[in-house]
Design an enzyme around this catalytic site. Structure first.
Site, PDB file in Angstrom:
ATOM      1  N   SER A 519      -6.468  24.100  37.025  1.00 54.01           N
ATOM      2  CA  SER A 519      -7.113  23.682  38.261  1.00 54.01           C
ATOM      3  C   SER A 519      -8.629  23.787  38.161  1.00 54.01           C
ATOM      4  O   SER A 519      -9.307  23.845  39.165  1.00 54.01           O
ATOM      5  CB  SER A 519      -6.609  24.559  39.386  1.00 54.01           C
ATOM      6  N   LYS A 562      -7.326  32.877  44.916  1.00 56.82           N
ATOM      7  CA  LYS A 562      -8.607  32.528  44.291  1.00 56.82           C
ATOM      8  C   LYS A 562      -9.770  32.856  45.216  1.00 56.82           C
ATOM      9  O   LYS A 562     -10.793  33.385  44.773  1.00 56.82           O
ATOM     10  CB  LYS A 562      -8.615  31.045  43.915  1.00 56.82           C
TER      11      LYS A 562
END
Ligand code: ADP
Length: 637
Positions: A519, A562
């Site tokens: 990602s 995250k």
């Protein structure tokens, strides 16, 4: 089916049902919640699996359950055993075979009969032994009397001794007549449930113990050394095997035979043991098999065994999350009550504490309007919180205890990530201030539930020939792909042709295990553009997102973790894909630490991340005009 619907047993306030974290449940603590008796009624979510278990119990079909650990597979298997008729249960006895000591005989009787038979045999053996001793003493008395009359005392003692020994020695034969009950269902109140997960062949299929004294009157008769396997103990009940693929192939084959025949002889499993010479008559093993595992496990499973189960039963997937509704929340409150009852020592949870657990279930789902179904972990949180309360000797487990427990029940990956962040702070590898050209604070996920900051550095150099992307480690492919995507965009607004340059990509913390870098492509793209245009990047910004050739920012996984990682690392802004906005469920403590900036397009990302007004503005303007729909019309290249 309606027969398993459960009433929570407490009043519901329907007016606030929708906003209330407890779904309108009117309780002061979990002590007010009634826990259903049957295990099948305690199962939360997994409606399909539950219906199948109920159906399969009626039809005596095997079931294969595929899904994540801790979602209730073994719970459902156990619940199934409670649904099976108890009348069918049997006791199994192994008898000495007078014709062949190595081929013990097997008899099956209705449950409870076995004990009677053993008692009768023992009684008979006792009587026979008694008769024999009376007989023995009469003979000895006669010998002694005779010896005294004949004045042959020594000879008499000798003869009496020999008689005594003969009787002692042969009495073992009478004990050997008592059968060995290997399956005893006399006390069993439900059909048996056997968990054979990780069992070795002997434990699964039965075994015959080794006898160190194989002759000379010291030996244990072979039928007494026979031990049942899980397949025999689960006769008329449920055999549960998780991670079925870890059974070795030969064992899987034998298991298949057992399923086919409904009976399986017991023999010694280790080849050099004296047990291996012994083989019983077939022992019944008419069980319902519940095989479980994740998707990988199914693929590695013996294909014949799988088709056997599939052909004669059901296959069902377990859900990982469930839609968050008032009814579900009420069930999650009941879940806490269930775990408290199961543990037996935890103080009940206050309303606040229950709310905090439900919030955590929301958070862990990682999906908007959903709750996690990974109950084993959630149960762990309940137990840790309860233990903290217990240690403090309080009457109830409170919200504060749950918050403390959340800190303690972190996964190994989370602990590792935290430790890592600490160490990096020491070495000042972490940059969260100022501007640096070509350096971006990317974000990645470690393990399942830990975020980590993963800085990326890009450098552009004239090529030695043919323009290459030079990156190291497992993230190489991803780096190449994102550079390719970004170069399609760069071509549109810049004179620089990336194919005439070497692009070096370095992941600052390369070598870290288990990092999923999939990602990070907006990170790489941003670093490359910054290096190319010599515009510094604001290091107080962290980012995650995937990049399309058109410049769109695409959604990624693990945003919540995250964002938390970025906050922990001291960043004050974090860029996430706009399409991930609904997945954000960060804890309150982070909300003031970091600003979340959802972006749709690379131009928006650069607008936030780049510093130095004049160049940045012109770059972003140029980009805006060519990315997204504009780029789409002219085609990607
Ligand atoms: P699996 O076999 O899928 O790994 P388990 O059935 O062993 O998971 O679940 C572990 C524990 O978690 C259970 O004993 C139960 O306390 C709780 N649990 C798991 N799934 C559920 C569920 N769907 N509803 C209620 N409790 C559950």
């Amino acid at each position: 089916g309606s027969s398993v619907e459960v009433d929570p047993g407490v009043e519901i306030d329907e007016e606030i049902e929708d906003e209330d974290l407890l779904g309108g449940l009117k309780i002061d603590s979990t002590a007010d919640i009634e826990v259903p008796d049957r295990l099948v009624d305690q199962v939360i979510g997994q409606d399909e699996a539950r219906d199948i278990i109920i159906k399969a119990a009626k039809q005596r079909r095997h079931v294969m359950m595929i899904g994540s650990p801790g979602t209730g597979k073994s719970m459902l298997a156990k619940a199934m055993s409670q649904l099976l008729p108890k009348e069918d249960l049997q006791d199994v006895l192994v008898y000495h075979n007078p014709d062949d000591g190595n081929a013990p005989k097997v008899r099956t009787v209705p449950a409870g009969k076995g004990d009677q038979i053993i008692d009768a045999h023992k009684e008979e053996a006792r009587k026979r032994n008694q008769m024999r001793s009376i007989l023995m003493w009469i003979i000895i008395a006669i010998i002694v009397v005779y010896a005294i009359i004949a004045r042959q005392i020594l000879l008499g003692i000798l003869a009496a001794g020999i008689i005594w020994l003969i009787f002692r020695y042969t009495s073992r034969g009478i004990d050997a007549m008592v059968p060995n009950m290997i399956v005893n269902n006399g006390e069993q109140r439900t059909a048996p449930f056997e968990d054979a997960t990780g069992a070795h062949a002997g434990a699964l299929l039965g075994d015959v113990r080794h006898d160190p004294f194989q002759s000379g009157g010291m030996e244990t008769p072979s039928h007494d050394r026979v031990e049942p396997g899980s397949i025999h103990k689960s006769n008329k009940g449920v055999l549960f095997v998780d991670e079925i693929n870890t059974l070795d192939v030969r064992t899987q084959q034998k298991l298949m035979t057992a399923i086919q025949e409904g009976e399986f002889a017991i023999t010694g499993q280790s080849e050099r043991s004296s047990g291996a010479m012994v083989q019983t008559e077939p022992v019944p093993c008419d069980f319902i098999m519940i095989a479980a595992g994740n998707l990988d496990a199914m693929e590695n499973m013996h294909p014949a065994l799988r088709s056997r189960i599939k052909g004669y039963g059901y296959e069902v997937y377990m859900d990982d999350t469930i839609e968050d509704t008032p009814e579900m929340r009420r069930k999650y409150a009941r879940f806490i009550a269930q775990e408290i009852e199961r543990d037996g020592r935890l103080p009940h949870f206050t309303r606040d504490a229950v709310e905090e657990v439900i919030l955590e279930a929301k958070r862990r789902a990682g999906r908007k309007e959903h709750l996690t179904l990974l109950f084993r972990n959630l149960g762990g949180l309940v137990r840790v919180a309860g233990d903290i309360a217990r240690a403090e000797d309080t009457e109830f487990t409170t919200r504060d205890h749950v918050l403390q427990a959340k800190g303690r029940s972190r996964s190994i990956e989370q602990q590792l990530a935290d430790d890592y962040i600490e160490r990096r702070k020491d070495y000042e590898l972490q940059v969260n201030e100022g501007g640096v050209e070509g350096r971006v604070n990317g974000l990645a996920v470690m393990g399942e539930d830990s975020g980590i900051m993963l800085p990326v550095m890009a450098e552009i150099a004239p090529t030695q020939g043919g323009g290459k992307v030079i990156a190291t480690g497992q993230l190489k492919e991803m780096a190449e792909e994102s550079v390719q995507n970004v170069s399609a965009i760069i071509k549109k607004f810049s004179d620089v042709d990336l194919s005439e340059k070497d692009v070096h990509i370095q992941f600052v913390q390369a070598g870290q295990q288990g990092v999923d870098g999939d990602s990070a492509s907006i990170t790489v793209a941003t670093a490359v553009i910054s290096a190319l245009e010599d515009i510094p990047i604001d290091q107080s910004v962290a980012m995650t997102g995937s990049l399309s050739v058109r410049g769109d920012v695409l959604p990624v996984g693990g945003v919540t973790h995250k964002i938390e990682a970025a906050a922990k690392a001291g960043c004050t802004k974090v860029i996430i894909p706009k399409t991930n906005e609904q997945d954000v469920m960060i804890e309150d403590e982070y909300k003031d630490m970091i600003e979340i900036i959802p972006c749709d397009n690379i131009s928006e990302v650069l607008d936030v991340a780049l510093m130095g007004e004049p160049q940045k503005d012109s770059l972003v303007d140029r980009l805006k005009s060519i990315t997204g729909s504009a780029l789409d019309k002219s085609g990607p290249g």
